[in-house]
Design a protein around this motif. Structure first.
Motif, short mmCIF file in Angstrom:
data_model
loop_
_atom_site.label_atom_id
_atom_site.label_comp_id
_atom_site.label_asym_id
_atom_site.label_seq_id
_atom_site.Cartn_x
_atom_site.Cartn_y
_atom_site.Cartn_z
N ASP A 155 0.83 -1.21 0.00
CA ASP A 155 0.00 0.00 0.00
C ASP A 155 0.86 1.26 0.00
O ASP A 155 0.60 2.21 -0.75
CB ASP A 155 -0.92 0.00 1.23
CG ASP A 155 -2.08 -0.99 1.08
OD1 ASP A 155 -2.46 -1.27 -0.08
OD2 ASP A 155 -2.59 -1.46 2.12
N ARG A 212 2.64 1.76 -3.48
CA ARG A 212 1.78 2.21 -4.58
C ARG A 212 1.44 3.69 -4.46
O ARG A 212 1.15 4.35 -5.45
CB ARG A 212 0.50 1.38 -4.61
CG ARG A 212 0.75 -0.06 -5.08
CD ARG A 212 -0.51 -0.69 -5.63
NE ARG A 212 -0.29 -2.05 -6.09
CZ ARG A 212 0.20 -2.38 -7.28
NH1 ARG A 212 0.56 -1.43 -8.12
NH2 ARG A 212 0.35 -3.65 -7.63
N GLU A 213 1.48 4.22 -3.26
CA GLU A 213 1.19 5.64 -3.05
C GLU A 213 2.42 6.52 -3.29
O GLU A 213 2.30 7.73 -3.43
CB GLU A 213 0.70 5.87 -1.61
CG GLU A 213 -0.63 5.19 -1.31
CD GLU A 213 -0.98 5.27 0.18
OE1 GLU A 213 -0.19 5.92 0.91
OE2 GLU A 213 -2.00 4.71 0.58
N SER A 214 3.59 5.92 -3.32
CA SER A 214 4.83 6.72 -3.36
C SER A 214 5.20 7.13 -4.77
O SER A 214 4.67 6.61 -5.76
CB SER A 214 5.98 5.91 -2.76
OG SER A 214 6.31 4.84 -3.65
N LYS A 215 6.10 8.11 -4.83
CA LYS A 215 6.75 8.48 -6.09
C LYS A 215 8.09 7.77 -6.13
O LYS A 215 8.79 7.67 -5.14
CB LYS A 215 6.97 9.98 -6.16
CG LYS A 215 5.68 10.81 -6.18
CD LYS A 215 6.02 12.28 -6.21
CE LYS A 215 4.76 13.13 -6.20
NZ LYS A 215 5.08 14.59 -6.18
N LYS A 247 0.78 0.58 -12.77
CA LYS A 247 -0.40 0.09 -12.05
C LYS A 247 -0.50 -1.42 -12.09
O LYS A 247 -1.06 -2.06 -11.20
CB LYS A 247 -1.65 0.71 -12.64
CG LYS A 247 -1.75 2.21 -12.41
CD LYS A 247 -3.02 2.78 -13.03
CE LYS A 247 -3.12 4.28 -12.78
NZ LYS A 247 -4.34 4.87 -13.39
#
Length: 720
Positions: A629, A632-635, A648
């Motif tokens: 989680d 997937r939110e990170s750069k 994705k």
């Protein structure tokens, strides 16, 4: 003739020199000139130099603590050479000791230890301190004994090691015997308590007492009188070889014995002496070969001499490595130290003022004079002759050495196999008799040198240095030989790598077992075996990671972080203190236009072997999903700071390394993971996270890795 004590008057340093005994040359001078000679200093006892400064600038290492004694003995040799009509020359060496520390049980041999040496007295029947010699003693860098090799440095070495030197000398001058005495100390006026008078003792006798040795030299000084005798023999070898050598006696305060050093030389050294003469650049040199059957049987040395005494010595193993720590023997197995004494007029002329080295040509000079001899040239010639002289012993040592090398390579370190076939020169430079741990280091250096030479040789075939056409038979032969060397080196590296894998699996197996304290290893120990903790792939060498235990593919990746916080990982812009055990970024795709996405990432989570106290919060499966989680939110940034998007559809491959316990099995079932066919783990795919998850029991991890590598171990002949 009447004489007076030579003492300063009222502290002004002016003595009455009217009736001084003088040399024959001085007797021809008119009295005013002679008087002026003795009064040319404010104090006639002041040496013509700054003695304190000269002594401070004189080098005397602790390893040469006996050098002042040797210098005094050499002075006695010179005095006896100058003396006539005194019969057989004789030198007595009295050893003075500190008896305040004598053991209470001094009659018990098992407790008897030689007392510390405080000084020496050297007594000879040489010419003595007549006027000429006394004036020479007061003059720094005197040339009086130049023809005998004297450089005028010996008396400064006395004060370097001893706090007091006392001199008493009976000599004959102008038909009369006189006695002169004085103290030599490290002060502004170094000659004190000076006296001279006529004496009824009608025989030459000079005593130099070196007293009150300085502690730093006393602590390292050899105590045994026999050892001191042997060192005197070594240092004064050329004198002992002469038929005119004086009788030398050592008397020790601790021993009721007088040791005849000449007899010791005749018994232990002379029968085993040979010599040869050689010419180098029109200069003639002599080498005296000796076998010393006393002292350290591994102390093989080259001694360089000038004017019949040693100037410096070098350990022979530095030029013949096989002699390091090796004992030489005769057929009857009697051990000896081999020494070579080198002498010649060229060395007499080039010795420096301190008699500590030779002023030979510079080895680095690109255009040396055709007649100048450099240290390296002389050493090469001498070492070559010594090598021939010791041929039988050196051949035996080398044979035993290479037998050790073959055994070591075959049984412990096959990566060095190419050296046995192609690296003979590199192996010859390794000393014989090394323990295996030191031998491994030396072979590693030798292999590096060999591989460097191999790369240089390869430039002839793949670079611009090709000097033979490809269709030339000689070229083909040399090229084929080069390919054989490269192939053999590759084989050895592969063998070493396979052996390393066997060692790592053994280490892992022991780490998974119950320890002597009844407990199991912490997860950190397992982690360190797989990959060094708190490091990244930018810091860790490929050889230092063992992810092949889990999966061979894991060794190849774009970036890896081991036990690092998300906030510390360079590719991520993620402010999180969470710390996955191992996180691997796969290679970005090269087939997508624009920003390169990561198509897959790998997460490894390790738990302590046989851990049972899991809680819902410490659920390892949920830990992994939480990591996904966050990712997937990170750069994600590349190493140049550019943004790389996390695709994705990127997949996560997650491995949980544990021992299967009822609690772990419960977690696996609740997350709908399936048991593996052998029931030693669980696996499954989570569509929501696009993640493949596998739980691997440590025992299965170990056994599967053994099976994958068994064919390699078998090929190498390693036991299962």
């Amino acid at each position: 003739m009447t004489t007076k004590d030579i003492v300063p008057h009222s502290g002004n340093g002016q003595g009455d020199y009217q009736n001084l005994p003088v040399s024959p040359e001085e007797s021809q001078l008119p009295y005013p000139s002679l008087l002026h000679k003795y009064h040319e200093l404010e104090d006639p006892a002041m040496m013509l130099t700054d003695v304190v400064g000269r002594v401070n600038n004189t080098n005397l290492s602790k390893t040469k603590a006996l050098l002042p004694l040797f210098e005094a003995i050499i002075n006695s040799f010179h005095a006896i050479e100058k003396s006539t009509g005194n019969g057989k020359g004789r030198i007595e060496i009295h050893i003075h000791r500190d008896k305040s520390q004598r053991h209470l049980s001094e009659d018990d041999d098992q407790f008897k230890v030689s007392n510390p040496i405080t000084g020496f007295s050297i007594i000879d029947n040489g010419i003595g301190f007549n006027s000429t010699n006394y004036e020479s003693f007061k003059t720094a860098d005197t040339r009086l004994k130049e023809t005998q090799g004297g450089k005028g440095i010996g008396r400064f070495l006395w004060l370097k090691a001893f706090n007091l030197v006392q001199v008493s000398s009976i000599f004959k001058e102008k038909g009369n015997f006189y006695k002169r005495s004085f103290d030599f100390v490290l002060q502004g006026i170094p000659l004190q308590n000076r006296q001279i008078d006529t004496t009824e003792e009608a025989k030459h006798k000079t005593e130099v007492k070196l007293d009150k040795i300085k502690k730093k030299y006393q602590d390292v000084l050899q105590r045994k009188y026999t050892t001191i005798a042997d060192r005197i023999i070594e240092h004064c070898l050329i004198y002992f070889l002469s038929e005119k050598c004086p009788e030398i006696i050592i008397l020790d305060e601790d021993e009721d014995i007088a040791l005849n050093v000449n007899a010791r030389f005749t018994e232990k050294v002379k029968p085993y002496s040979t010599s040869e003469t050689f010419t180098l650049k029109k200069q003639e040199f002599n080498i005296q070969y000796l076998k010393l059957y006393f002292g350290d049987a591994t102390n093989h040395r080259i001694h360089f001499c000038a004017d019949q005494r040693e100037v410096l010595n070098k350990q022979l193993y530095k030029y013949l490595p096989d002699l390091k720590s090796q004992r030489l023997t005769e057929e009857e197995e009697q051990e000896f130290a081999f020494v070579a004494y080198v002498s010649g007029d060229y060395l007499d002329k080039t010795v420096n003022a301190e008699r500590t080295d030779f002023n030979l040509a510079d080895d680095s000079d690109p255009t040396p004079d055709a007649f100048d001899i450099s240290k390296q040239e002389l050493l090469d010639e001498i070492v070559g002759r010594i090598s021939n002289h010791l041929g039988e012993n050196l051949n035996r040592i080398e044979k035993e050495k290479f037998e050790q090398f073959h055994k070591f390579v075959k049984e412990e370190s096959p990566r060095y196999r190419p050296l046995l076939k192609y690296g003979e020169e590199e192996l010859k430079s390794i000393p014989a008799g090394l323990p295996n741990e030191k031998l491994d280091i030396e072979m590693h250096k030798a292999l590096a040198n060999y591989e460097t030479k191999l790369k240089e040789e390869g430039q002839r075939f793949i670079g611009k240095d090709v000097d033979l056409p490809e269709d030339d038979p000689k070229f083909e032969e040399e090229y084929g030989e080069y390919i054989n060397k490269v192939t053999e080196t590759g084989k050895s590296r592969l063998a070493e790598y396979i052996l390393q894998r066997r060692v790592i699996l053994n280490l892992l197996e022991k780490s998974l077992q119950r320890q002597e304290n009844g407990k199991f290893s912490k997860e950190e120990k397992i982690h360190q075996i797989l990959y060094p903790m708190r490091t990244t792939s930018d810091e860790t060498n490929f050889e230092n990671q063992n992810l092949w235990i889990v999966d061979e593919k894991l060794a190849y990746h774009y970036y890896l972080a081991s036990d690092m916080k998300f906030s510390q990982m360079e590719p991520l812009d993620l402010d999180s203190e969470q710390r996955p055990d191992i996180l691997i970024f796969d290679h970005p795709s090269a087939f997508v236009e624009g920003e390169y996405p990561f198509y897959s990432m790998v997460i490894l989570e390790l738990k302590k072997p046989e851990k049972k106290d899991y809680s819902e919060e410490k659920n390892p499966i949920q830990q992994i999903y939480d990591y996904i989680d966050l990712l997937r939110e990170s750069k994600v940034e590349d190493k140049n700071g550019g943004v790389i998007r996390l695709d994705k559809s990127a997949r996560f491959y997650c491995y949980i390394l544990v021992n299967l316990t009822p609690k772990i099995e419960k977690f696996a079932k609740s997350y709908k993971l399936s048991p593996t066919p052998d029931n030693n783990g669980y696996y499954g795919y989570n569509d929501s996270y696009n993640a493949y998850v596998e739980i691997i029991d440590y025992k299965k991890l170990l056994e599967d890795s053994k099976k994958r590598n068994r064919v390699l171990f078998d090929k190498l002949g390693l036991p299962h």
